[in-house]
Write a protein that holds these residues in place. Structure first.
Motif, PDB file in Angstrom:
ATOM      1  N   LEU A 198      23.546 -52.083  72.302  1.00  0.00           N
ATOM      2  CA  LEU A 198      24.047 -53.100  73.220  1.00  0.00           C
ATOM      3  C   LEU A 198      22.916 -53.850  73.917  1.00  0.00           C
ATOM      4  CD1 LEU A 198      27.106 -51.249  74.779  1.00  0.00           C
ATOM      5  CD2 LEU A 198      27.171 -53.260  73.290  1.00  0.00           C
ATOM      6  N   GLN A 199      21.813 -53.154  74.217  1.00  0.00           N
ATOM      7  CA  GLN A 199      20.673 -53.824  74.843  1.00  0.00           C
ATOM      8  C   GLN A 199      20.077 -54.867  73.903  1.00  0.00           C
ATOM      9  OE1 GLN A 199      18.370 -50.381  76.001  1.00  0.00           O
ATOM     10  NE2 GLN A 199      19.077 -50.528  78.113  1.00  0.00           N
ATOM     11  N   LYS A 200      20.032 -54.562  72.621  1.00  0.00           N
ATOM     12  CA  LYS A 200      19.526 -55.533  71.651  1.00  0.00           C
ATOM     13  C   LYS A 200      20.471 -56.739  71.574  1.00  0.00           C
ATOM     14  CE  LYS A 200      17.826 -56.035  66.958  1.00  0.00           C
ATOM     15  NZ  LYS A 200      17.569 -55.408  65.670  1.00  0.00           N
ATOM     16  N   ILE A 201      21.757 -56.480  71.546  1.00  0.00           N
ATOM     17  CA  ILE A 201      22.744 -57.559  71.537  1.00  0.00           C
ATOM     18  C   ILE A 201      22.600 -58.418  72.789  1.00  0.00           C
ATOM     19  CG2 ILE A 201      25.229 -58.046  71.707  1.00  0.00           C
ATOM     20  CD1 ILE A 201      25.612 -55.482  69.937  1.00  0.00           C
ATOM     21  N   LEU A 202      22.462 -57.762  73.945  1.00  0.00           N
ATOM     22  CA  LEU A 202      22.324 -58.485  75.205  1.00  0.00           C
ATOM     23  C   LEU A 202      21.058 -59.335  75.221  1.00  0.00           C
ATOM     24  CD1 LEU A 202      23.437 -59.059  78.011  1.00  0.00           C
ATOM     25  CD2 LEU A 202      22.262 -56.994  78.822  1.00  0.00           C
ATOM     26  N   ALA A 203      19.968 -58.819  74.687  1.00  0.00           N
ATOM     27  CA  ALA A 203      18.721 -59.591  74.635  1.00  0.00           C
ATOM     28  C   ALA A 203      18.905 -60.853  73.799  1.00  0.00           C
ATOM     29  CB  ALA A 203      17.587 -58.739  74.074  1.00  0.00           C
ATOM     30  N   THR A 204      19.581 -60.737  72.672  1.00  0.00           N
ATOM     31  CA  THR A 204      19.833 -61.901  71.824  1.00  0.00           C
ATOM     32  C   THR A 204      20.729 -62.902  72.548  1.00  0.00           C
ATOM     33  OG1 THR A 204      19.570 -60.606  69.814  1.00  0.00           O
ATOM     34  CG2 THR A 204      20.800 -62.666  69.618  1.00  0.00           C
ATOM     35  N   LEU A 205      21.773 -62.423  73.189  1.00  0.00           N
ATOM     36  CA  LEU A 205      22.662 -63.316  73.933  1.00  0.00           C
ATOM     37  C   LEU A 205      21.920 -64.040  75.051  1.00  0.00           C
ATOM     38  CD1 LEU A 205      25.854 -61.077  74.159  1.00  0.00           C
ATOM     39  CD2 LEU A 205      25.514 -63.090  72.708  1.00  0.00           C
ATOM     40  N   LYS A 224      37.038 -39.435  76.878  1.00  0.00           N
ATOM     41  CA  LYS A 224      37.877 -40.452  76.245  1.00  0.00           C
ATOM     42  C   LYS A 224      37.094 -41.763  76.095  1.00  0.00           C
ATOM     43  CE  LYS A 224      41.723 -42.678  77.808  1.00  0.00           C
ATOM     44  NZ  LYS A 224      42.873 -42.815  78.657  1.00  0.00           N
ATOM     45  N   LYS A 225      36.393 -42.168  77.150  1.00  0.00           N
ATOM     46  CA  LYS A 225      35.592 -43.387  77.097  1.00  0.00           C
ATOM     47  C   LYS A 225      34.390 -43.242  76.159  1.00  0.00           C
ATOM     48  CE  LYS A 225      37.060 -44.969  81.601  1.00  0.00           C
ATOM     49  NZ  LYS A 225      36.748 -45.074  83.030  1.00  0.00           N
ATOM     50  N   ALA A 226      33.978 -42.003  75.927  1.00  0.00           N
ATOM     51  CA  ALA A 226      32.872 -41.743  74.996  1.00  0.00           C
ATOM     52  C   ALA A 226      33.356 -41.724  73.550  1.00  0.00           C
ATOM     53  CB  ALA A 226      32.185 -40.424  75.343  1.00  0.00           C
ATOM     54  N   GLY A 227      34.652 -41.961  73.348  1.00  0.00           N
ATOM     55  CA  GLY A 227      35.174 -42.087  72.002  1.00  0.00           C
ATOM     56  C   GLY A 227      35.834 -40.847  71.429  1.00  0.00           C
ATOM     57  N   PHE A 245      28.171 -31.938  74.268  1.00  0.00           N
ATOM     58  CA  PHE A 245      27.606 -32.906  75.204  1.00  0.00           C
ATOM     59  C   PHE A 245      26.258 -33.442  74.732  1.00  0.00           C
ATOM     60  CE2 PHE A 245      30.978 -31.322  77.851  1.00  0.00           C
ATOM     61  CZ  PHE A 245      31.397 -32.478  78.491  1.00  0.00           C
ATOM     62  N   VAL A 246      25.490 -32.650  74.015  1.00  0.00           N
ATOM     63  CA  VAL A 246      24.244 -33.150  73.419  1.00  0.00           C
ATOM     64  C   VAL A 246      24.572 -34.256  72.424  1.00  0.00           C
ATOM     65  CG1 VAL A 246      22.328 -32.576  71.855  1.00  0.00           C
ATOM     66  CG2 VAL A 246      22.868 -31.068  73.788  1.00  0.00           C
ATOM     67  N   ARG A 247      25.552 -33.998  71.538  1.00  0.00           N
ATOM     68  CA  ARG A 247      25.957 -35.002  70.533  1.00  0.00           C
ATOM     69  C   ARG A 247      26.477 -36.268  71.195  1.00  0.00           C
ATOM     70  NH1 ARG A 247      28.588 -30.935  68.142  1.00  0.00           N
ATOM     71  NH2 ARG A 247      30.604 -31.729  68.791  1.00  0.00           N
ATOM     72  N   LYS A 248      27.359 -36.108  72.164  1.00  0.00           N
ATOM     73  CA  LYS A 248      27.953 -37.274  72.830  1.00  0.00           C
ATOM     74  C   LYS A 248      26.882 -38.075  73.558  1.00  0.00           C
ATOM     75  CE  LYS A 248      31.778 -37.598  71.338  1.00  0.00           C
ATOM     76  NZ  LYS A 248      32.043 -38.800  70.561  1.00  0.00           N
ATOM     77  N   GLN A 270      22.507 -44.203  71.786  1.00  0.00           N
ATOM     78  CA  GLN A 270      22.346 -45.134  70.665  1.00  0.00           C
ATOM     79  C   GLN A 270      23.188 -46.384  70.881  1.00  0.00           C
ATOM     80  OE1 GLN A 270      20.141 -45.015  67.929  1.00  0.00           O
ATOM     81  NE2 GLN A 270      20.832 -47.136  67.936  1.00  0.00           N
ATOM     82  N   GLN A 271      24.398 -46.205  71.370  1.00  0.00           N
ATOM     83  CA  GLN A 271      25.252 -47.361  71.657  1.00  0.00           C
ATOM     84  C   GLN A 271      24.626 -48.256  72.719  1.00  0.00           C
ATOM     85  OE1 GLN A 271      29.087 -45.793  72.738  1.00  0.00           O
ATOM     86  NE2 GLN A 271      29.542 -45.092  70.665  1.00  0.00           N
ATOM     87  N   ILE A 272      24.027 -47.643  73.733  1.00  0.00           N
ATOM     88  CA  ILE A 272      23.363 -48.415  74.789  1.00  0.00           C
ATOM     89  C   ILE A 272      22.193 -49.198  74.212  1.00  0.00           C
ATOM     90  CG2 ILE A 272      21.942 -48.214  76.878  1.00  0.00           C
ATOM     91  CD1 ILE A 272      23.833 -45.879  77.706  1.00  0.00           C
ATOM     92  N   ALA A 273      21.396 -48.551  73.356  1.00  0.00           N
ATOM     93  CA  ALA A 273      20.261 -49.246  72.732  1.00  0.00           C
ATOM     94  C   ALA A 273      20.751 -50.420  71.888  1.00  0.00           C
ATOM     95  CB  ALA A 273      19.457 -48.269  71.877  1.00  0.00           C
TER      96      ALA A 273
END
Length: 142
Positions: free
Chosen positions: A100-107, A56-59, A86-89, A95-98
């Motif tokens: 978010l890491q870019k967003i976090l770096a900018t912030l 559910k948390k994975a969308g 599970f491979v797809r998820k 990808q979402q983590i990557a």
């Protein structure tokens, strides 16, 4: 070990209405009941509940989670489908983590920039720094 609905809800940080809803929707299946009708959850139910919450948390929609549970009940013939799910998820979450890491770096960079501005009393950035920042953004290195 077995749990009452209240115990499981507390341990898993899920409301008791949510547990009942999952059972009504066919996500938690074969829940053991005492002669008085009270639910008793087993370790198998705990594992399935954890998987439901993860998906559910994975969308995933509850309908898609229900399909996954159907596959689980099919046994080995559906292992390939479950593996591919599970491979797809995993790929989607990585990808979402990557992203978010870019967003976090900018912030972080912006926060530090404004902290320095507050400390120095100046809001300046030189052209050389601006050029480095632009290159870092283009190269995903910020």
């Amino acid at each position: 070990m077995e749990y009452t609905i209240g115990e499981l809800a507390q341990k898993m940080n899920i409301s008791t209405p949510t547990l009942r809803y999952y059972e009504d929707q066919g996500l938690l299946r074969h829940i053991k009941r005492l002669p008085n009708g009270r639910r008793v959850y087993t370790q198998k139910d705990v594992v399935m509940l954890n998987t439901i919450e993860c998906l559910k948390k994975a969308g995933m929609s509850l309908q898609d989670i229900s399909q996954y549970i159907d596959w689980c009940e099919e046994g080995f013939p559906s292992v390939q489908k479950r593996y591919e799910l599970f491979v797809r998820k995993q790929e989607e979450i990585e990808q979402q983590i990557a992203d978010l890491q870019k967003i976090l770096a900018t912030l972080r960079w912006k926060r530090n920039f404004y902290q320095k501005a507050l400390e120095s009393g100046e809001l300046t950035i030189c052209d050389a720094d601006r050029e480095k920042i632009a290159e870092a953004i283009i190269d995903d290195a910020l």
